[in-house]
Scaffold this motif. Structure first.
Motif, PDB file in Angstrom:
ATOM      1  N   ARG A  93      42.994  35.964  36.086  1.00  0.00           N
ATOM      2  CA  ARG A  93      44.307  36.568  36.318  1.00  0.00           C
ATOM      3  C   ARG A  93      44.356  37.200  37.707  1.00  0.00           C
ATOM      4  O   ARG A  93      43.331  37.531  38.297  1.00  0.00           O
ATOM      5  CB  ARG A  93      44.634  37.619  35.251  1.00  0.00           C
ATOM      6  CG  ARG A  93      43.703  38.815  35.229  1.00  0.00           C
ATOM      7  CD  ARG A  93      43.999  39.712  34.030  1.00  0.00           C
ATOM      8  NE  ARG A  93      43.147  40.901  34.019  1.00  0.00           N
ATOM      9  CZ  ARG A  93      43.488  42.056  34.577  1.00  0.00           C
ATOM     10  NH1 ARG A  93      44.648  42.184  35.199  1.00  0.00           N
ATOM     11  NH2 ARG A  93      42.670  43.094  34.517  1.00  0.00           N
ATOM     12  N   LYS A  94      45.573  37.371  38.208  1.00  0.00           N
ATOM     13  CA  LYS A  94      45.776  37.937  39.535  1.00  0.00           C
ATOM     14  C   LYS A  94      45.857  39.469  39.440  1.00  0.00           C
ATOM     15  O   LYS A  94      46.545  40.011  38.576  1.00  0.00           O
ATOM     16  CB  LYS A  94      47.062  37.408  40.145  1.00  0.00           C
ATOM     17  CG  LYS A  94      47.072  35.904  40.386  1.00  0.00           C
ATOM     18  CD  LYS A  94      46.220  35.520  41.573  1.00  0.00           C
ATOM     19  CE  LYS A  94      46.371  34.043  41.913  1.00  0.00           C
ATOM     20  NZ  LYS A  94      45.585  33.669  43.107  1.00  0.00           N
ATOM     21  N   ILE A  95      45.151  40.144  40.322  1.00  0.00           N
ATOM     22  CA  ILE A  95      45.231  41.599  40.379  1.00  0.00           C
ATOM     23  C   ILE A  95      45.433  42.043  41.821  1.00  0.00           C
ATOM     24  O   ILE A  95      45.031  41.351  42.763  1.00  0.00           O
ATOM     25  CB  ILE A  95      43.972  42.280  39.798  1.00  0.00           C
ATOM     26  CG1 ILE A  95      42.715  41.879  40.601  1.00  0.00           C
ATOM     27  CG2 ILE A  95      43.782  41.959  38.330  1.00  0.00           C
ATOM     28  CD1 ILE A  95      41.476  42.670  40.208  1.00  0.00           C
ATOM     29  N   THR A  96      46.080  43.214  41.989  1.00  0.00           N
ATOM     30  CA  THR A  96      46.317  43.779  43.318  1.00  0.00           C
ATOM     31  C   THR A  96      45.126  44.631  43.733  1.00  0.00           C
ATOM     32  O   THR A  96      44.687  45.497  42.976  1.00  0.00           O
ATOM     33  CB  THR A  96      47.591  44.633  43.321  1.00  0.00           C
ATOM     34  OG1 THR A  96      48.706  43.816  42.960  1.00  0.00           O
ATOM     35  CG2 THR A  96      47.840  45.232  44.705  1.00  0.00           C
ATOM     36  N   VAL A  97      44.608  44.372  44.917  1.00  0.00           N
ATOM     37  CA  VAL A  97      43.452  45.122  45.415  1.00  0.00           C
ATOM     38  C   VAL A  97      43.692  45.553  46.858  1.00  0.00           C
ATOM     39  O   VAL A  97      44.500  44.985  47.571  1.00  0.00           O
ATOM     40  CB  VAL A  97      42.160  44.296  45.335  1.00  0.00           C
ATOM     41  CG1 VAL A  97      41.743  44.040  43.901  1.00  0.00           C
ATOM     42  CG2 VAL A  97      42.307  42.976  46.088  1.00  0.00           C
ATOM     43  N   GLY A  98      42.971  46.561  47.261  1.00  0.00           N
ATOM     44  CA  GLY A  98      42.990  47.063  48.627  1.00  0.00           C
ATOM     45  C   GLY A  98      41.602  47.578  48.958  1.00  0.00           C
ATOM     46  O   GLY A  98      40.602  46.924  48.652  1.00  0.00           O
ATOM     47  N   PRO A  99      41.490  48.781  49.555  1.00  0.00           N
ATOM     48  CA  PRO A  99      40.171  49.339  49.854  1.00  0.00           C
ATOM     49  C   PRO A  99      39.412  49.667  48.573  1.00  0.00           C
ATOM     50  O   PRO A  99      39.953  50.329  47.687  1.00  0.00           O
ATOM     51  CB  PRO A  99      40.495  50.610  50.657  1.00  0.00           C
ATOM     52  CG  PRO A  99      41.898  50.951  50.281  1.00  0.00           C
ATOM     53  CD  PRO A  99      42.587  49.648  50.008  1.00  0.00           C
ATOM     54  N   THR A 100      38.173  49.183  48.469  1.00  0.00           N
ATOM     55  CA  THR A 100      37.412  49.351  47.219  1.00  0.00           C
ATOM     56  C   THR A 100      35.998  49.885  47.412  1.00  0.00           C
ATOM     57  O   THR A 100      35.315  50.145  46.421  1.00  0.00           O
ATOM     58  CB  THR A 100      37.301  48.006  46.483  1.00  0.00           C
ATOM     59  OG1 THR A 100      36.698  47.043  47.357  1.00  0.00           O
ATOM     60  CG2 THR A 100      38.654  47.502  46.031  1.00  0.00           C
ATOM     61  N   ALA A 101      35.525  50.032  48.649  1.00  0.00           N
ATOM     62  CA  ALA A 101      34.136  50.461  48.848  1.00  0.00           C
ATOM     63  C   ALA A 101      34.016  51.349  50.076  1.00  0.00           C
ATOM     64  O   ALA A 101      34.704  51.134  51.075  1.00  0.00           O
ATOM     65  CB  ALA A 101      33.221  49.239  49.000  1.00  0.00           C
ATOM     66  N   ALA A 102      33.132  52.339  49.985  1.00  0.00           N
ATOM     67  CA  ALA A 102      32.891  53.257  51.103  1.00  0.00           C
ATOM     68  C   ALA A 102      31.395  53.438  51.301  1.00  0.00           C
ATOM     69  O   ALA A 102      30.619  53.461  50.339  1.00  0.00           O
ATOM     70  CB  ALA A 102      33.551  54.617  50.846  1.00  0.00           C
ATOM     71  N   SER A 103      30.987  53.566  52.560  1.00  0.00           N
ATOM     72  CA  SER A 103      29.594  53.857  52.891  1.00  0.00           C
ATOM     73  C   SER A 103      29.551  54.775  54.103  1.00  0.00           C
ATOM     74  O   SER A 103      30.305  54.583  55.066  1.00  0.00           O
ATOM     75  CB  SER A 103      28.823  52.575  53.195  1.00  0.00           C
ATOM     76  OG  SER A 103      27.466  52.860  53.517  1.00  0.00           O
ATOM     77  N   ILE A 104      28.684  55.774  54.058  1.00  0.00           N
ATOM     78  CA  ILE A 104      28.566  56.742  55.149  1.00  0.00           C
ATOM     79  C   ILE A 104      27.655  56.185  56.235  1.00  0.00           C
ATOM     80  O   ILE A 104      26.500  55.829  55.981  1.00  0.00           O
ATOM     81  CB  ILE A 104      28.003  58.085  54.632  1.00  0.00           C
ATOM     82  CG1 ILE A 104      28.767  58.554  53.384  1.00  0.00           C
ATOM     83  CG2 ILE A 104      28.045  59.121  55.736  1.00  0.00           C
ATOM     84  CD1 ILE A 104      30.247  58.721  53.580  1.00  0.00           C
ATOM     85  N   GLY A 105      28.179  56.097  57.454  1.00  0.00           N
ATOM     86  CA  GLY A 105      27.403  55.596  58.578  1.00  0.00           C
ATOM     87  C   GLY A 105      27.026  56.716  59.534  1.00  0.00           C
ATOM     88  O   GLY A 105      26.941  57.881  59.147  1.00  0.00           O
TER      89      GLY A 105
END
Length: 352
Positions: A93-105
């Motif tokens: 099925r189709k889903i709406t996505v955007g920003p999903t992951a974060a990492s500290i640099g």
């Protein structure tokens, strides 16, 4: 009490209960709900990260097209908007996505955006947005987990396909050069047997760990040579998140309804396991407190366990949460955070 005095059975009973009482319990913790801006219902939440240098929690709120930043001291939430959203195919099925992951640099925060298959750079202090670079030229894969590898100044990314037709392309780790933290450059890919799930990095020994979906295996990758140097079997086909005690080299693997402790210094030997209930996702570990945190979405509980010098678990508390709450990140002290996608909020664990 005077020496030789007669002790009543009641006093002895009370004393025995005091001695036998557990070190901790759920009653010593509370969960505080922190609502995310613009969340009128469910929000797709996945990989979030705590910045120990600034005391900020970075929460990509996928379908809202924003990244929410929570101040640990005040619980105030600021919002970074303008991330693109898009549609992907998931389980037919189709889903709406955007920003999903974060990492500290290094002075920045990297955000994986599945909406347009890019990785974006944000200033960790000013929250100013920098450039966003594509994960691939044809946009057939999107970022899943994103983690900064300080030992080599690289950004490693686990991926997902935009459709089932692109599955084979996603069976790899994508590596970006982050020697200039604000100017990412694609470097290479590391082929895998299947999709990667979860991650942990040992910068001291220059090793990257991830699970391989369906294969029931956990692999160690040399971050200098960019190849797999070890492959272990934690004893489950349902492998999710990873956490690491770098100093003592214990690798913790989420296995559906329990967490396994592996001896990363001795061929991944299974040391111990602790039951958590079903629905584990990403787990975390506090090296300062020697505490493992594992949130079970189906069981609606958070398991907190101490890890001794032999890598064995000692249950500290099982804290009731809510159905669907999963993924956990350790903060400062005994503070931890859980995601509650169904309600579009963060649950903050506080030690009373």
């Amino acid at each position: 009490m005077k020496l030789g005095a007669v002790v009543s059975p009641i006093v002895l009973f009370i004393a025995s209960q005091i001695i036998a009482a557990p070190e901790d319990s759920a009653a010593n913790y509370e969960l505080k709900r922190i609502s995310l801006p613009g969340a009128g219902g469910a929000v797709a939440l996945d990989y979030f990260a705590y910045d120990h240098a600034t005391g900020k929690l970075w929460v990509p709120a996928s379908n809202t097209g924003s990244v929410d930043v929570i101040d640990e001291k005040t619980d105030a939430v600021s919002q970074i908007t303008g991330f693109l959203t898009g549609e992907i195919e998931r389980r037919g099925r189709k889903i709406t996505v955007g920003p999903t992951a974060a990492s500290i640099g290094d002075g920045v925060v990297y955000i994986g955006d599945r909406g347009d298959a890019t990785v974006c750079v944000i200033d960790a202090k000013t929250h100013a947005r920098g450039e966003c670079v594509p994960l691939s030229t044809d946009h057939i894969i999107t970022p899943d987990g994103v983690i900064y590898v300080a030992a080599t100044k690289e950004l490693w990314i686990t991926t997902r396909p935009t459709s089932l037709a692109n599955m084979d392309t996603a069976k790899a780790l994508q590596v970006f050069d982050a020697s200039d933290p604000r100017r990412l450059k694609w470097k290479l890919k590391i082929p895998l047997e299947n999709l990667a799930e979860g991650y942990a990095v040992d910068n001291r020994r220059e090793l990257f760990y991830t699970n391989i979906e369906d294969a029931g295996s956990t692999v160690a990758v040399d971050v200098r040579r960019h190849d797999i140097v070890a492959k272990w079997k934690p004893g489950s086909s349902d492998l999710q998140g990873l956490a690491l005690d770098t100093a003592r080299r214990f690798l913790f693997v989420a296995c559906g309804d329990h967490v396994v402790s592996l001896d990363a210094a001795h061929d991944g030997k299974i040391i111990d396991s602790v039951q958590t209930g079903g629905g584990l996702d990403n787990i975390d570990y506090s090296p300062e407190r020697k505490l493992l945190y594992a949130a079970a979405s189906q069981a609606a509980s958070l398991t907190i366990a101490e890890v001794d010098d032999q890598g064995k678990f000692h249950l500290k508390a099982t804290v009731p949460t809510v159905k669907g709450a999963r993924g956990v990140v350790a903060g400062n002290g005994e503070t931890a955070y859980l995601i509650d996608p169904a309600e579009g909020c963060i649950l903050k664990l506080i030690r009373k």
